[in-house]
Structure formats: structure tokens, C-alpha cells
Scaffold this motif. Sequence first.
Motif, short mmCIF file in Angstrom:
data_model
loop_
_atom_site.label_atom_id
_atom_site.label_comp_id
_atom_site.label_asym_id
_atom_site.label_seq_id
_atom_site.Cartn_x
_atom_site.Cartn_y
_atom_site.Cartn_z
N ILE A 73 -5.86 10.79 -1.57
CA ILE A 73 -5.76 9.37 -1.07
C ILE A 73 -5.54 9.13 0.39
O ILE A 73 -4.93 9.61 0.80
CB ILE A 73 -4.10 8.83 -1.86
N PRO B 160 -1.61 12.06 -1.00
CA PRO B 160 -2.05 11.11 0.16
C PRO B 160 -1.79 11.44 1.54
O PRO B 160 -1.15 12.42 1.80
CB PRO B 160 -0.83 9.90 -0.08
N SER C 8 1.22 4.12 -2.85
CA SER C 8 0.66 5.69 -2.81
C SER C 8 1.85 6.48 -3.05
O SER C 8 1.79 7.66 -3.35
CB SER C 8 0.10 5.66 -1.41
N THR C 9 3.28 6.03 -2.53
CA THR C 9 4.46 6.84 -2.69
C THR C 9 4.57 6.97 -4.35
O THR C 9 5.06 8.15 -4.54
CB THR C 9 5.57 6.29 -1.97
N MET D 100 0.90 -1.17 -0.12
CA MET D 100 -0.10 -0.08 -0.02
C MET D 100 0.85 1.20 0.04
O MET D 100 0.73 1.96 -0.72
CB MET D 100 -0.99 0.01 1.08
N LEU E 204 2.67 7.13 -6.57
CA LEU E 204 1.57 7.94 -7.20
C LEU E 204 2.01 9.31 -6.84
O LEU E 204 1.83 10.30 -7.60
CB LEU E 204 0.17 7.77 -6.58
N GLU E 205 2.21 9.35 -5.74
CA GLU E 205 2.59 11.14 -5.06
C GLU E 205 3.91 11.34 -5.93
O GLU E 205 4.11 12.56 -6.32
CB GLU E 205 2.98 11.14 -3.49
N GLN F 23 -5.25 6.47 3.15
CA GLN F 23 -4.85 4.98 3.32
C GLN F 23 -5.13 4.55 4.97
O GLN F 23 -5.05 5.20 5.80
CB GLN F 23 -3.18 5.38 3.58
N PHE G 276 -1.54 13.40 -7.07
CA PHE G 276 -2.20 12.54 -5.86
C PHE G 276 -1.72 13.28 -4.66
O PHE G 276 -0.32 13.23 -4.38
CB PHE G 276 -1.67 11.30 -6.30
#
Length: 289
Positions: free
Chosen positions: A284, A149, A114-115, A110, A117-118, A286, A147
Motif C-alpha cells: 500500500i 502499507p 490503510s490501518t 485514507m 487493512l494492516e 499512501q 497488506f
Amino acid sequence: MANIYIRKDEVYRTRIEDITDKDQFFYPVYEQAKKCLEGMVTSTNRYWNEQGSYYRSMEEESRSSSAYRQSSPRSPHSFSNNINPIRLRGYPNNIIAFNADRGYGKTSAMLSFSTALETMSCLSKSQLTKYCKSPEFWPESLNNLQFFPLEPIDPTALEYSDCIIPVIISRMFTHFTEYARQLRSSVSGLYPHETRSPNYSHQNLREQQQQLLQLFQHCYRLADNHKGKREKLESYDDLQLLADRGDSSNFKAQFAKLVHSYLQFMCMDSTGSTAGNPQNAFLIIQIDD
């Protein structure tokens, strides 16, 4: 064949990896998550197209004003006042779930996704080529997106009667205040105290911030009403309570206003102009359960 890397003293720690590396053990998982994301982006674009008729008419009305011609970003309320709760109830699923037994690497997968995408949001194509082992992993449909997060939330740390929504709002507020501080420090005289009229873009940035603060306060208060644990303040009169109880039935629309205005602010630069299209920005959330 995928490789499994084990580092001494880091066996039980989360690991952030390059999700575009085909040799990674979780590469098939990242590919599946990417396909889910593409579907979400397509659904979001469809939502904006269906929602955008009166939104675009308000944009055209704003462009006709002299203030807008001085390069102002969209006002949060140009979208916020036109939220359609019926349309929101029909909004498609926007959850990517990493499911596995304990210790199988759900958190690492996860956080890595997310990292990535950022990071993709902040890099140009040439920079992405240097950062990723396989830049072709990212399709054209995910280009020019941003993005944002939030830090992972552990639901097990919440009290039994707690609601996760105030936690989300609180973390959004932390990122908002930090970015607002960066914008203030990046430009000298952002909030001039002289009697002369300040630069329009700086003034507009300040107005955007004040409007977003009001949305944060209003949405957090509604979330407390949902919990049923809010203590009634002396300044909180019965009429305000009645109005909030009416709004709480459409809390989803109120939260949508907050999220869109938040993303719009996070896309702004120090001049008060929108650095990216807020319709291409995504929050995002999480949840590490």
C-alpha cells in the motif's frame, strides 16, 4: 444516522477510526473503498492465473530438488525472471482515491482504511470480532490477504524536479531493513560463523536478503537514471551504464520484481519459510496530496 465526533484540541488532527462502525460519518466512503479493493484483488488473481503457467512450472522444478524438500520458500527470481512487461502495461487500475476539498477529512479516511487493512492482516477471525464493531464488513474475498502499507508521502514536500519513485523505494528499504533486523534477533545463531554448514532455512533467509538488497540497489539506480541527476561513480563503468539505460525502458518490470520480492520477504518467518502466499500480499503506497 451517522455521528460526528469532535474532541477538544483535536479538531485539526487526523483521526484513526473503526471503518466497520456503521455510525461513523465516513462509513459509506469506506464501503465504496472496500468495493474498489475487491475489484483490485479480483484483477490481481486474474493476472496471476494468466501469468502463472510458466511460474508454476518453475515451482514444480524447484520442488523436485532436494533443497526444496527441506522446506525452502520460493526464490524471488523464480518470479522476477519471468516478468512480462507487455502484461504489466495492461494491468488494471489499482488506485483508491479519497477526493474532497481541504479540511474534509481525506487524510483521516485514507489512514483509517490503510490501518484497518494492516490490522486485518495480523488478526485471526476471532480476534477480528473483538477488534471490529462489525466484522461482517469484511467479505470472504478479502480473507487470508496481507497488506503492507508505507508511511504517507506528501508530494508537496518534494522538489519540483524530484521523482516520487526513489521516495517509495527508500521507504520500502526502511521497512525491509527493520524486518530483517527483527528476523535476525528472533533466532540465535541465524548467521553462524562455524565452519560446519548452517541450517538450510537460515542460509536461504540470508540469500533472500542479499538478493533483495541487489534488487533495491538496481531499481534505485534506474530511478536515478530517470531523474537524470545521478552522479556517475568511479566504479560505474560505461557497460553498466549502457545496460541500465536498456533496463530503464522496462522500469515498470524492474519495479514489479522489487515489489514482489519485497512482499515475499515480508511474508517470511524467522525460520526462512514463507508464512503466507506472496501472491496474496499487497503493498500500500499512501500519497497524501
